[in-house]
Design a protein around this motif. Structure first.
Motif, PDB file in Angstrom:
ATOM      1  N   MET A   1       0.828  -1.213   0.000  1.00 14.01           N
ATOM      2  CA  MET A   1       0.000   0.000   0.000  1.00 14.01           C
ATOM      3  C   MET A   1       0.861   1.262   0.000  1.00 14.01           C
ATOM      4  N   TYR A   2       1.999   1.197   0.699  1.00 13.08           N
ATOM      5  CA  TYR A   2       2.843   2.388   0.782  1.00 13.08           C
ATOM      6  C   TYR A   2       4.141   2.179   0.006  1.00 13.08           C
ATOM      7  N   ALA A   3       3.994   1.686  -1.235  1.00 14.27           N
ATOM      8  CA  ALA A   3       5.164   1.358  -2.037  1.00 14.27           C
ATOM      9  C   ALA A   3       6.041   2.575  -2.279  1.00 14.27           C
ATOM     10  N   GLN A   4       5.423   3.781  -2.194  1.00 18.58           N
ATOM     11  CA  GLN A   4       6.188   5.003  -2.487  1.00 18.58           C
ATOM     12  C   GLN A   4       7.107   5.405  -1.336  1.00 18.58           C
ATOM     13  N   LEU A   5       6.934   4.779  -0.150  1.00 18.19           N
ATOM     14  CA  LEU A   5       7.757   5.169   1.000  1.00 18.19           C
ATOM     15  C   LEU A   5       9.161   4.600   0.866  1.00 18.19           C
ATOM     16  N   VAL A   6      10.157   5.414   1.252  1.00 15.16           N
ATOM     17  CA  VAL A   6      11.531   4.911   1.222  1.00 15.16           C
ATOM     18  C   VAL A   6      11.795   4.104   2.485  1.00 15.16           C
ATOM     19  N   LYS A   7      12.714   3.132   2.396  1.00 11.50           N
ATOM     20  CA  LYS A   7      13.041   2.313   3.573  1.00 11.50           C
ATOM     21  C   LYS A   7      13.765   3.205   4.590  1.00 11.50           C
ATOM     22  N   SER A   8      13.313   3.166   5.840  1.00  7.54           N
ATOM     23  CA  SER A   8      13.962   3.994   6.864  1.00  7.54           C
ATOM     24  C   SER A   8      15.274   3.344   7.288  1.00  7.54           C
ATOM     25  N   GLU A   9      16.262   4.185   7.576  1.00  5.59           N
ATOM     26  CA  GLU A   9      17.572   3.684   8.000  1.00  5.59           C
ATOM     27  C   GLU A   9      17.417   2.850   9.282  1.00  5.59           C
ATOM     28  N   GLY A  10      18.034   1.668   9.302  1.00  2.67           N
ATOM     29  CA  GLY A  10      18.007   0.844  10.519  1.00  2.67           C
ATOM     30  C   GLY A  10      16.740   0.015  10.683  1.00  2.67           C
ATOM     31  N   SER A  11      15.766   0.145   9.745  1.00  3.44           N
ATOM     32  CA  SER A  11      14.531  -0.637   9.917  1.00  3.44           C
ATOM     33  C   SER A  11      14.813  -2.102   9.587  1.00  3.44           C
ATOM     34  N   LYS A  12      14.085  -2.991  10.253  1.00  5.04           N
ATOM     35  CA  LYS A  12      14.377  -4.424  10.118  1.00  5.04           C
ATOM     36  C   LYS A  12      13.167  -5.181   9.604  1.00  5.04           C
ATOM     37  N   ILE A 220      12.269  10.114   5.130  1.00  3.54           N
ATOM     38  CA  ILE A 220      13.162   9.026   5.541  1.00  3.54           C
ATOM     39  C   ILE A 220      12.644   8.238   6.741  1.00  3.54           C
ATOM     40  N   HIS A 221      11.773   8.855   7.530  1.00  5.87           N
ATOM     41  CA  HIS A 221      11.343   8.181   8.766  1.00  5.87           C
ATOM     42  C   HIS A 221       9.987   7.501   8.654  1.00  5.87           C
ATOM     43  N   SER A 222       9.196   7.855   7.636  1.00  4.78           N
ATOM     44  CA  SER A 222       7.787   7.426   7.636  1.00  4.78           C
ATOM     45  C   SER A 222       7.613   5.909   7.718  1.00  4.78           C
ATOM     46  N   ALA A 223       8.371   5.152   6.920  1.00  2.00           N
ATOM     47  CA  ALA A 223       8.121   3.707   6.847  1.00  2.00           C
ATOM     48  C   ALA A 223       8.252   3.075   8.237  1.00  2.00           C
ATOM     49  N   GLN A 224       9.378   3.371   8.919  1.00  2.00           N
ATOM     50  CA  GLN A 224       9.582   2.776  10.241  1.00  2.00           C
ATOM     51  C   GLN A 224       8.601   3.349  11.270  1.00  2.00           C
ATOM     52  N   ASN A 233      -0.213   8.008   9.458  1.00  2.00           N
ATOM     53  CA  ASN A 233      -0.449   8.261   8.025  1.00  2.00           C
ATOM     54  C   ASN A 233       0.842   8.773   7.399  1.00  2.00           C
ATOM     55  N   THR A 234       0.908   8.678   6.080  1.00  2.00           N
ATOM     56  CA  THR A 234       2.087   9.244   5.405  1.00  2.00           C
ATOM     57  C   THR A 234       1.890  10.758   5.263  1.00  2.00           C
ATOM     58  N   ASN A 235       2.993  11.436   4.986  1.00  2.00           N
ATOM     59  CA  ASN A 235       2.940  12.902   4.828  1.00  2.00           C
ATOM     60  C   ASN A 235       2.002  13.287   3.674  1.00  2.00           C
ATOM     61  N   ASP A 236       2.108  12.569   2.554  1.00  2.00           N
ATOM     62  CA  ASP A 236       1.285  12.932   1.379  1.00  2.00           C
ATOM     63  C   ASP A 236      -0.196  12.657   1.617  1.00  2.00           C
TER      64      ASP A 236
END
Ligand code: 3HC
Length: 328
Positions: A1-12, A220-224, A233-236
């Motif tokens: 659903m949130y394919a547009q989100l970038v992977k957050s640094e350090g997320s597992k 950069i932080h949204s996904a995690q 929710n996402t920013n957009d």
């Protein structure tokens, strides 16, 4: 659903998580609240301190653009309302600093980070408030955008943050309405007053859109944060909701949203609209907006001017404690 989100640094991924992290994630997924003394991943704690701390700083710095107009409000009633609103913002800052303190950071540390430029506050407060109509635009658009972002945060996973947001949201909706009320009055006034209202909308529209943060592809932080339900929710998503809510309100006022590309898109069930100038946004959050130096300068001065009072309180507390010990 949130394919547009970038992977957050350090997320597992689940495969990379320790058993403790997995059971924590399962609690979050079940919608359970996390409370202060419970185990939490270090990244969760740090993200909350960053977000709650920035939010608290935004409330405190956010008093400055409106404080600028308390002495120049056009009537006694408007002055009393504005004064109460600015006091509410101070209260919001205090609830939020208290929520952050439950995560093991002290208020002094948060203050030091704000004053040294190592912690952010909302970009919106780096724009000047030039006319009385700006008080209307700030209440309508800035508090309106804040509510759009903060109502979902009432369901955030960290208990103290979520509870603080419930009270804050009640007060923010009053703030939004007082701003819209100012705009209604100005738009029903003389042509000059209506022109002031239009000018305020023109200057605050894009900065208000920027409040939701960069577009999802740059967030950069949204996904995690969403996986941890620190953000709901996402920013957009929130920016779109804000535009859809605000455009009919502008129409009701007889004002024009300053965007030639603004059009209802039947297929998506929302408006198409122009993105803000993201280079301006990144310059503002890097400290180079129109009022960054003035805002931070005012906060540092207030902190320094209040040193004698903090020291007096500490000296009193120390003496009272010594007296208690001596009496035992
Ligand atoms: N202003 C300043 N910095 C911003 C920003 C903005 N409008 N939007 C994003 N940023 C920063 C982020 O903090 C992050 O920088 P960092 O890594 O140095 O912390 C960077 O830009 C990347 O953005 P992300 O989208 O990845 O960041 P987040 O996931 O944290 O999302 C947010 C940003 C949507 C603002 C989120 O932090 C959030 O929902 N915060 C809680 C609400 C809040 O802080 N509101 C303040 C509004 S003003 C207010 O409430 C006062 C009231 O009286 C009107």
């Amino acid at each position: 659903m949130y394919a547009q989100l970038v992977k957050s640094e350090g997320s597992k991924s689940r495969e990379e998580m320790t058993p403790e992290e997995l059971s924590f994630q399962d609690r979050i997924d079940r919608g359970e609240k996390v409370e202060p003394k419970e185990w939490m991943p270090e990244g969760y704690r740090k993200t909350l301190i960053r977000q709650i701390g920035q939010h608290a700083h935004s409330e405190i710095v956010g008093q400055l653009p409106e404080g600028n107009w308390i002495t120049r409000a056009p009537t006694l009633e408007r002055k009393a309302i504005l004064l109460a609103k600015v006091q509410d913002e101070a209260g919001h800052g205090l609830y939020l600093y208290s929520a952050a303190e439950t995560l093991g950071v002290s208020r002094d540390e948060l203050m030091e980070k704000l004053h040294s430029g190592n912690m952010k506050y909302s970009s919106i407060f780096n724009y000047p408030t030039l006319t009385w109509a700006d008080m209307g635009a700030v209440g309508w658009l800035v508090d309106g955008a804040a509510i759009m972002n903060q109502v979902p945060l009432q369901r955030t996973s960290y208990g103290p943050y979520s509870r603080a947001m419930i009270r804050i949201c009640k007060e923010e909706s009053f703030h939004q309405r007082q701003g819209y009320d100012i705009m209604m009055k100005m738009c029903a006034g003389t042509p000059e007053q209506k022109a002031m209202a239009q000018d305020a909308l023109n200057r605050f529209w894009y900065p208000a859109l920027m409040m939701f943060g960069p577009s999802d592809k740059d967030s950069i932080h949204s996904a995690q944060s969403m996986a941890w339900k620190i953000k709901m929710n996402t920013n957009d998503e929130l920016r779109q909701k804000f535009v859809d809510q605000t455009v009919p309100q502008a129409k009701y006022l007889g004002l024009t949203v300053p965007d030639e590309n603004l059009v209802w898109n039947e297929e998506k069930g929302g408006h198409d609209f122009s993105e803000p100038d993201w280079s301006e946004f990144f310059a503002v959050i890097a400290g180079n907006g129109p009022c960054n130096a003035e805002r931070l300068g005012a906060r540092v001065k207030a902190w320094d001017d209040g040193a004698w009072f903090r020291e007096g309180l500490m000296a009193h507390a120390d003496k009272a404690a010594a007296r208690r010990i001596a009496a035992e």
